[in-house]
Design an enzyme around this catalytic site. Sequence first.
Site, PDB file in Angstrom:
ATOM      1  N   GLY A 150      15.793 -23.626  53.968  1.00 27.43           N
ATOM      2  CA  GLY A 150      16.536 -24.758  53.440  1.00 27.43           C
ATOM      3  C   GLY A 150      17.517 -24.288  52.383  1.00 27.43           C
ATOM      4  N   ILE A 152      17.088 -23.776  49.154  1.00 28.95           N
ATOM      5  CA  ILE A 152      16.553 -22.725  48.283  1.00 28.95           C
ATOM      6  C   ILE A 152      16.566 -21.399  49.016  1.00 28.95           C
ATOM      7  CG2 ILE A 152      14.561 -21.950  46.952  1.00 28.95           C
ATOM      8  CD1 ILE A 152      15.960 -24.429  45.840  1.00 28.95           C
ATOM      9  N   THR A 175      20.507 -22.347  63.040  1.00 30.13           N
ATOM     10  CA  THR A 175      21.960 -22.195  63.085  1.00 30.13           C
ATOM     11  C   THR A 175      22.321 -21.029  62.179  1.00 30.13           C
ATOM     12  OG1 THR A 175      22.205 -23.810  61.285  1.00 30.13           O
ATOM     13  CG2 THR A 175      22.480 -24.633  63.534  1.00 30.13           C
ATOM     14  N   ARG A 232       4.324 -24.753  48.893  1.00 29.31           N
ATOM     15  CA  ARG A 232       3.241 -25.674  48.575  1.00 29.31           C
ATOM     16  C   ARG A 232       1.916 -24.918  48.668  1.00 29.31           C
ATOM     17  NH1 ARG A 232       6.644 -28.034  46.687  1.00 29.31           N
ATOM     18  NH2 ARG A 232       7.354 -30.192  46.956  1.00 29.31           N
ATOM     19  N   GLU A 261      -3.821 -27.979  40.781  1.00 30.52           N
ATOM     20  CA  GLU A 261      -3.132 -27.503  39.590  1.00 30.52           C
ATOM     21  C   GLU A 261      -3.484 -28.370  38.391  1.00 30.52           C
ATOM     22  OE1 GLU A 261       1.051 -27.011  40.250  1.00 30.52           O
ATOM     23  OE2 GLU A 261       0.768 -25.788  42.047  1.00 30.52           O
ATOM     24  N   HIS A 280       3.057 -22.243  38.168  1.00 34.12           N
ATOM     25  CA  HIS A 280       4.085 -23.142  38.728  1.00 34.12           C
ATOM     26  C   HIS A 280       5.359 -23.116  37.881  1.00 34.12           C
ATOM     27  CE1 HIS A 280       4.447 -26.824  41.537  1.00 34.12           C
ATOM     28  NE2 HIS A 280       5.644 -26.300  41.318  1.00 34.12           N
ATOM     29  N   ILE A 281       5.936 -21.922  37.787  1.00 30.24           N
ATOM     30  CA  ILE A 281       7.153 -21.748  36.987  1.00 30.24           C
ATOM     31  C   ILE A 281       8.411 -21.734  37.849  1.00 30.24           C
ATOM     32  CG2 ILE A 281       5.904 -20.436  35.238  1.00 30.24           C
ATOM     33  CD1 ILE A 281       7.232 -17.897  36.402  1.00 30.24           C
ATOM     34  N   GLY A 282       8.259 -21.786  39.180  1.00 28.30           N
ATOM     35  CA  GLY A 282       9.397 -21.588  40.064  1.00 28.30           C
ATOM     36  C   GLY A 282      10.510 -22.599  39.899  1.00 28.30           C
TER      37      GLY A 282
END
Length: 319
Positions: A150, A152, A175, A232, A261, A280-282
């Site tokens: 996607g 990201i 594509t 996820r 979490e 969960h710092i992304g």
Amino acid sequence: MATPTEVLLWTDSPAAYLDAIKVAGLEDRVHISTLPRKDRPGMDQLTRTEVLMAAVVPPGLLSTMPKLRWAQAMTAGVEGWLGLPDLPDGLALTCARGTHRESMPENILGALLYVAKPYAKAVENQKRGQWIHTVAQPLTGKTLGILGLGEIGQEVARLASSFGIRVIGTKRRPTAMPHVDEVLSPESTPEVLARSDFLLLLLPATPETDNFINAERLGLMKPTAWLLNFGRGHLIKDEDLIAAVKGRTIAGAVLDVFRQEPLPADHAFWKTDGIIVLPHIGGPHPQRDQIVARLFVDNLGRFLRNEPLRQVVDRSAGY
């Protein structure tokens, strides 16, 4: 003059959204209510609200909002919304897909550098006053496989290409895209697993992706490969990953998301050599609210003009 549209901002940080609405010149066309996340909307708010912006809502609330026509999720993932038993069929639901583009790709590249370069070992050796020469692994010539190309993933590919990394990956509708050497269908996932030196998970949360990375798929990876999960937590079957890392089926894993979490203190991930736990710092960004506010206000203007909204959730696909 038309009656203002009733908008409820259910967030602890409404300032960025209020400012964006003002800058966009929409103040006169809407009536804004704000509500902290810990509070529940009052009966008057439930009755009047036509537009809702929130991270997620508890079950049973949407069915008490008769005028609600559009809900903007503040996150890219919408499994919490789609899991609501009372999610109205006709409710327009949009997500914040793409708003992590300014932070997550950099953090993913940081993870790649962390596992390839010996800085962490050097810091530990420094604490012991030890001079131990270590050799950094080159990223040039390595293959990064991305499951879920996607927005990201495409930005990660752009950054990775500057290091000489070959990028391959899967997309539901393949594509060609810039900086990605091969875009494959999900059916080619085994090929991506087998060829990747680093495997990045960016898949959405759907019933089909639950436990997607299990013993069988881990067994297809190179023993020198690293797994990176910034998608996820439920994508991975935890016990299978632990066994694969301990058994050297793969070299290791960098995990930024988890089924629960905060990650429970007794979870085996904490103490498994080769598994790196990130809290969960992304996605978080110092200006995260301003970024989401740009999307929300763009959509608010579209809603008021009766134009198609951006980042509409495909309920059948699950994202």
